[in-house]
Design a protein around this motif. Sequence first.
Motif, short mmCIF file in Angstrom:
data_model
loop_
_atom_site.label_atom_id
_atom_site.label_comp_id
_atom_site.label_asym_id
_atom_site.label_seq_id
_atom_site.Cartn_x
_atom_site.Cartn_y
_atom_site.Cartn_z
N VAL A 121 0.84 -1.19 0.00
CA VAL A 121 0.00 0.00 0.00
C VAL A 121 0.88 1.25 0.00
O VAL A 121 2.03 1.22 0.44
N ARG A 122 0.32 2.33 -0.51
CA ARG A 122 0.93 3.65 -0.44
C ARG A 122 0.04 4.51 0.44
O ARG A 122 -1.19 4.49 0.32
N ILE A 123 0.66 5.26 1.31
CA ILE A 123 -0.07 6.13 2.22
C ILE A 123 0.27 7.57 1.85
O ILE A 123 1.44 7.93 1.72
N SER A 124 -0.78 8.37 1.65
CA SER A 124 -0.53 9.75 1.21
C SER A 124 -1.27 10.76 2.07
O SER A 124 -2.30 10.47 2.66
N VAL A 125 -0.68 11.94 2.12
CA VAL A 125 -1.25 13.11 2.78
C VAL A 125 -1.13 14.26 1.80
O VAL A 125 -0.07 14.44 1.19
N HIS A 126 -2.19 15.03 1.62
CA HIS A 126 -2.20 16.17 0.70
C HIS A 126 -1.75 15.76 -0.70
O HIS A 126 -1.05 16.50 -1.38
N GLY A 127 -2.12 14.55 -1.13
CA GLY A 127 -1.80 14.09 -2.47
C GLY A 127 -0.36 13.64 -2.67
O GLY A 127 0.04 13.34 -3.78
N THR B 144 2.64 10.89 -1.57
CA THR B 144 2.93 9.63 -0.90
C THR B 144 4.01 9.86 0.15
O THR B 144 5.10 10.35 -0.17
N ILE B 145 3.69 9.54 1.40
CA ILE B 145 4.66 9.69 2.48
C ILE B 145 5.22 8.36 2.95
O ILE B 145 6.24 8.30 3.62
N CYS B 146 4.54 7.25 2.59
CA CYS B 146 4.95 5.95 3.09
C CYS B 146 4.55 4.86 2.12
O CYS B 146 3.49 4.94 1.50
N ARG B 147 5.41 3.84 2.01
CA ARG B 147 5.06 2.62 1.29
C ARG B 147 5.17 1.49 2.31
O ARG B 147 6.18 1.36 3.01
N ALA B 148 4.12 0.70 2.42
CA ALA B 148 4.10 -0.41 3.37
C ALA B 148 3.94 -1.72 2.61
O ALA B 148 3.00 -1.88 1.82
N THR B 149 4.85 -2.64 2.85
CA THR B 149 4.82 -3.97 2.25
C THR B 149 4.55 -4.94 3.39
O THR B 149 5.27 -4.93 4.39
N SER B 150 3.51 -5.77 3.24
CA SER B 150 3.08 -6.63 4.34
C SER B 150 2.89 -8.06 3.91
O SER B 150 2.57 -8.34 2.76
N ILE B 151 3.07 -8.95 4.87
CA ILE B 151 2.66 -10.34 4.74
C ILE B 151 1.63 -10.55 5.83
O ILE B 151 1.90 -10.33 7.02
N ILE B 152 0.42 -10.92 5.43
CA ILE B 152 -0.70 -11.05 6.36
C ILE B 152 -1.08 -12.53 6.46
O ILE B 152 -1.45 -13.14 5.47
N HIS B 153 -1.00 -13.09 7.66
CA HIS B 153 -1.40 -14.47 7.92
C HIS B 153 -2.73 -14.42 8.68
O HIS B 153 -2.80 -13.80 9.74
N VAL B 154 -3.76 -15.08 8.16
CA VAL B 154 -5.07 -15.10 8.81
C VAL B 154 -5.40 -16.55 9.17
O VAL B 154 -5.26 -17.44 8.34
N HIS B 155 -5.82 -16.76 10.42
CA HIS B 155 -6.10 -18.09 10.95
C HIS B 155 -7.55 -18.24 11.37
O HIS B 155 -7.84 -18.81 12.41
N SER B 156 -8.45 -17.72 10.59
CA SER B 156 -9.86 -17.72 10.95
C SER B 156 -10.70 -17.79 9.67
O SER B 156 -10.62 -16.89 8.84
N SER B 157 -11.50 -18.84 9.55
CA SER B 157 -12.35 -19.00 8.36
C SER B 157 -13.27 -17.80 8.15
O SER B 157 -13.39 -17.31 7.03
#
Length: 168
Positions: A67-73, A75-88
């Motif tokens: 994801v890219r996070i922006s303020v006032h148009g 981009t201030i941050c780029r976040a790269t994630s690995i999401i593990h979900v253990h719930s149907s």
Amino acid sequence: LAVTAILSNGVKLLPGNLAFSSPVHVHVDSCVRRHAPDVNTEDGNSSFNNTCTQSHYETHAVWDRVVRISVHGTTICRATSIIHVHSSPCIRLIEEGRVGLGQLFRYLNKLPTFSLIEAGRAEPSKLQTEFEGGIWRTYELQCEEMLCIIHEEFRRDAWNISPSDDFK
């Protein structure tokens, strides 16, 4: 270094919220569920020592997300994630598009634990990017139903962004 808070309902309060009292926008560049590996090899033996079943992949899912996070148009941050979900139920909500990955902690009404893994300043590189010279951090957010491993890169001037004439 600036402060980023994780509120008790799982909402991330970014520096932009604090510094600008302005909306922070999250743009999802990619969010791809990893495919379950084949349980059986060509010879009929389990590739996971006979411990994995298809039902395991119905109750456990992994997404790669950027994801890219922006303020006032800007981009201030780029976040790269690995999401593990253990719930149907959570897996179904994500796949149906009813709840984004970022809202799952709030949906679960869980306060995730936060563990900082590493942090530092981005070194100059041959590939100049908007994040060169900025700060970065890698951390985990975890509750019983999910684990998120997140790497964030912030622009060097992330806390100096001001609204342009278009936003005034």
